[in-house]
Design a protein around this motif. Sequence first.
Motif, short mmCIF file in Angstrom:
data_model
loop_
_atom_site.label_atom_id
_atom_site.label_comp_id
_atom_site.label_asym_id
_atom_site.label_seq_id
_atom_site.Cartn_x
_atom_site.Cartn_y
_atom_site.Cartn_z
N TYR A 121 -49.87 11.31 46.33
CA TYR A 121 -48.52 11.19 45.78
C TYR A 121 -47.68 10.23 46.61
O TYR A 121 -46.46 10.17 46.44
CB TYR A 121 -47.84 12.57 45.75
CG TYR A 121 -48.36 13.51 44.69
CD1 TYR A 121 -47.82 13.53 43.41
CD2 TYR A 121 -49.41 14.38 44.97
CE1 TYR A 121 -48.30 14.39 42.44
CE2 TYR A 121 -49.90 15.25 44.00
CZ TYR A 121 -49.34 15.26 42.75
OH TYR A 121 -49.83 16.11 41.78
N ALA A 122 -48.31 9.49 47.52
CA ALA A 122 -47.57 8.65 48.46
C ALA A 122 -46.81 7.56 47.72
O ALA A 122 -47.30 7.00 46.72
CB ALA A 122 -48.54 8.02 49.46
N PRO A 123 -45.60 7.22 48.19
CA PRO A 123 -44.87 6.10 47.60
C PRO A 123 -45.69 4.81 47.73
O PRO A 123 -46.49 4.66 48.65
CB PRO A 123 -43.59 6.03 48.45
CG PRO A 123 -43.47 7.37 49.08
CD PRO A 123 -44.86 7.87 49.29
N LEU A 124 -45.45 3.89 46.82
CA LEU A 124 -46.26 2.69 46.76
C LEU A 124 -45.62 1.53 47.51
O LEU A 124 -44.41 1.34 47.49
CB LEU A 124 -46.48 2.26 45.31
CG LEU A 124 -47.29 3.22 44.44
CD1 LEU A 124 -47.44 2.64 43.05
CD2 LEU A 124 -48.65 3.49 45.06
N ASP A 125 -46.46 0.75 48.18
CA ASP A 125 -46.11 -0.56 48.67
C ASP A 125 -47.31 -1.45 48.42
O ASP A 125 -48.28 -1.04 47.78
CB ASP A 125 -45.71 -0.53 50.15
CG ASP A 125 -46.81 0.02 51.05
OD1 ASP A 125 -47.99 -0.05 50.67
OD2 ASP A 125 -46.49 0.53 52.14
N ARG A 126 -47.27 -2.68 48.91
CA ARG A 126 -48.34 -3.62 48.55
C ARG A 126 -49.70 -3.22 49.10
O ARG A 126 -50.72 -3.73 48.66
CB ARG A 126 -47.98 -5.02 49.06
CG ARG A 126 -48.07 -5.16 50.56
CD ARG A 126 -47.67 -6.53 51.01
NE ARG A 126 -47.78 -6.65 52.44
CZ ARG A 126 -46.98 -7.38 53.19
NH1 ARG A 126 -45.98 -8.04 52.63
NH2 ARG A 126 -47.15 -7.46 54.49
N THR A 127 -49.75 -2.27 50.06
CA THR A 127 -51.04 -1.86 50.61
C THR A 127 -51.80 -0.94 49.66
O THR A 127 -53.02 -0.86 49.73
CB THR A 127 -50.88 -1.15 51.95
OG1 THR A 127 -50.30 0.15 51.76
CG2 THR A 127 -49.99 -1.95 52.91
N LEU A 128 -51.08 -0.20 48.81
CA LEU A 128 -51.69 0.79 47.91
C LEU A 128 -52.55 1.80 48.66
O LEU A 128 -53.48 2.38 48.10
CB LEU A 128 -52.53 0.11 46.83
CG LEU A 128 -51.78 -0.80 45.85
CD1 LEU A 128 -52.75 -1.39 44.83
CD2 LEU A 128 -50.65 -0.08 45.15
N GLY A 129 -52.26 2.00 49.94
CA GLY A 129 -53.06 2.93 50.73
C GLY A 129 -54.52 2.53 50.83
O GLY A 129 -55.39 3.38 51.04
N GLY A 130 -54.80 1.24 50.70
CA GLY A 130 -56.18 0.77 50.78
C GLY A 130 -56.90 0.75 49.45
O GLY A 130 -58.06 0.34 49.39
N ALA A 131 -56.25 1.18 48.37
CA ALA A 131 -56.89 1.22 47.05
C ALA A 131 -56.77 -0.11 46.33
O ALA A 131 -55.94 -0.96 46.70
CB ALA A 131 -56.27 2.33 46.20
N ASP A 132 -57.58 -0.30 45.30
CA ASP A 132 -57.45 -1.47 44.43
C ASP A 132 -56.41 -1.20 43.35
O ASP A 132 -55.71 -2.12 42.91
CB ASP A 132 -58.79 -1.80 43.77
CG ASP A 132 -59.87 -2.12 44.78
OD1 ASP A 132 -59.65 -3.01 45.62
OD2 ASP A 132 -60.93 -1.47 44.74
#
Length: 288
Positions: free
Chosen positions: A136-147
Amino acid sequence: MKPATPAPSAAYLPLKALQAFEATMRLGGIGRAAERLGVTHGAVSRQIGLLQQTLGHPLFEGPRNARRPTAEAERLWREIAPAFAALEQAVAGRGRAGRRVRVSCLSTLAARWLIPRLPDFAAAAPGVVVELTESYAPLDRTLGGADLAIRMLAPDTPCPEGLEARPFMNNAIGMVAAPGAASDVRLVSRSHPAAWANWSPLTGQPAPAGGPVEFDHQQTMIEAAAAGLGAAVAQRPLVEADLAAGRLVAPHGFVSDGAVFAAFHRRGEAGPSTRRFLAWLEAPGQKI
């Protein structure tokens, strides 16, 4: 005969160092970059150190456990990122790395809507592996390492900087309860505390007077409703299997609250397998 003048040697281009730097900037940290590149944390750190020596100025600043990019690092990354994205797309699909899609998804949506449909994607795109994480983490350009990251997008909410949003399903909400059960008790999830307040004006229906009985997540709230403990306002994708099985009923139907489910990806970085997943995602999404 005068000997030919040797051609000047090409300027030194530290490709490995630039790759390590680009991955660190894109994914938001050395650890994530190391995981994506398949090397150690120390290897990425050394390559970034080499790049700083080559450039003659630092690229990160701040304490060791909270390093942040400098303004020069941001400028450099903006300049080199398109080139690395083009290289990645050029080789995507020609090897195993291009056949993998890392997807970050809201946990209840993942359990109740996405995972039951993944066998259909596997049949439609054989060989493409979906690696799913719940967040549920807020989004930034990293996407938490996801595509890709699947999140809610509220009306008139801008897409985070550096990302593109692909809406694929409207957010339809409705009151649900077990068939024949009393629905005079309000069930509420702490993750969506305003659900009843949003639903009542859209339908003109009052919320039950009893309760509220609170649950940490929608998953447990929905199970409580199916067990006959009261009524809940739920998003239709999360309860469609329960409705089809007769575990829940929606006496007032469902209504859109204006929000959408959207898949977010970094701007210009969706490779062939990611685009294939996005296209597939839109097909079942349109049926809701």
